[in-house]
Design a protein around this motif. Structure first.
Motif, PDB file in Angstrom:
ATOM      1  N   ASP A 259       0.865  -1.184   0.000  1.00  0.00           N
ATOM      2  CA  ASP A 259       0.000   0.000   0.000  1.00  0.00           C
ATOM      3  C   ASP A 259       0.899   1.229   0.000  1.00  0.00           C
ATOM      4  O   ASP A 259       1.940   1.242   0.661  1.00  0.00           O
ATOM      5  CB  ASP A 259      -0.902   0.026   1.240  1.00  0.00           C
ATOM      6  CG  ASP A 259      -1.957  -1.081   1.219  1.00  0.00           C
ATOM      7  OD1 ASP A 259      -2.500  -1.359   0.133  1.00  0.00           O
ATOM      8  OD2 ASP A 259      -2.234  -1.653   2.276  1.00  0.00           O
TER       9      ASP A 259
ATOM     10  N   GLN B 291      -4.065   7.594  -2.088  1.00  0.00           N
ATOM     11  CA  GLN B 291      -3.736   6.254  -1.619  1.00  0.00           C
ATOM     12  C   GLN B 291      -3.843   5.272  -2.768  1.00  0.00           C
ATOM     13  O   GLN B 291      -4.834   5.255  -3.504  1.00  0.00           O
ATOM     14  CB  GLN B 291      -4.674   5.813  -0.500  1.00  0.00           C
ATOM     15  CG  GLN B 291      -4.340   4.426   0.022  1.00  0.00           C
ATOM     16  CD  GLN B 291      -5.247   3.966   1.142  1.00  0.00           C
ATOM     17  OE1 GLN B 291      -6.140   4.679   1.576  1.00  0.00           O
ATOM     18  NE2 GLN B 291      -5.016   2.763   1.605  1.00  0.00           N
TER      19      GLN B 291
ATOM     20  N   GLU C 159      -3.708   1.237  -3.415  1.00  0.00           N
ATOM     21  CA  GLU C 159      -3.764  -0.043  -2.723  1.00  0.00           C
ATOM     22  C   GLU C 159      -2.894  -1.086  -3.407  1.00  0.00           C
ATOM     23  O   GLU C 159      -2.637  -1.009  -4.617  1.00  0.00           O
ATOM     24  CB  GLU C 159      -5.207  -0.528  -2.648  1.00  0.00           C
ATOM     25  CG  GLU C 159      -6.069   0.361  -1.774  1.00  0.00           C
ATOM     26  CD  GLU C 159      -7.497  -0.138  -1.655  1.00  0.00           C
ATOM     27  OE1 GLU C 159      -7.839  -1.205  -2.215  1.00  0.00           O
ATOM     28  OE2 GLU C 159      -8.275   0.557  -0.981  1.00  0.00           O
TER      29      GLU C 159
END
Length: 167
Positions: free
Chosen positions: A84, A113, A115
């Motif tokens: 991540d 972000q 993943e």
């Protein structure tokens, strides 16, 4: 002179209550310590990466933090992450390209972000600085680069493998 104040007006002494974050004298205490120093892990035309925490800078695989500086017009290859990652843009902006999805512009002051398993390509229309945080730490075998057929891509992959002790 006599103080005529009643007892109810007399200040009461209260017991000192420990702050909930305060350590008791029996708590285990550790001293802060310097665990490493930044290390230049990539130096290529238009791109530098200085690892601040991670496998190279501190010998720790738990997480990595780096400072990345990229010149306008630079394009990374497609990357596939096996961790991540949070990318905090300090200056400039970058564009995340993914197949079948509209490009995402990430401006200064934003954090994106990504993943584990994400495949993307970052491009940089302006000079950009950002801080990537990877969990677990970055290592070449956790970030699949799709540029290992170019001379520059081979050089970057080779240096990263060497720094991470993987030949």
């Amino acid at each position: 002179l006599r103080n005529l104040a009643s007892e109810s007006e007399t200040p009461r002494l209260s017991k000192r209550v420990a702050h909930p974050l305060q350590h008791s004298s029996t708590a285990h205490r550790t001293m802060p310590k310097i665990v490493g120093k930044h290390s230049r892990v990539v130096e290529a035309p238009g791109l530098t990466i200085d690892e601040l925490v991670g496998n190279v800078a501190t010998g720790q695989d738990t997480l990595s933090v780096a400072l990345v500086k990229v010149a306008a017009g630079t394009k990374e290859p497609f990357l596939t992450l096996h961790y991540d990652e949070w990318i905090c843009v300090i200056k400039g902006c970058f564009v995340l390209e993914q197949e079948g999805v509209a490009p995402l512009e990430v401006p200064a002051g934003s954090t994106v972000q990504l993943e584990k398993g994400t495949r993307f390509r970052p491009t940089f229309p302006v000079d950009t600085e950002y801080i990537p945080v990877c969990l677990p730490a970055f290592s070449p075998d956790r970030c699949i680069r799709e540029d290992t057929e170019t001379e520059e891509g081979v050089a970057i992959a080779s240096k990263l493998s060497e720094l991470h002790g993987k030949k």
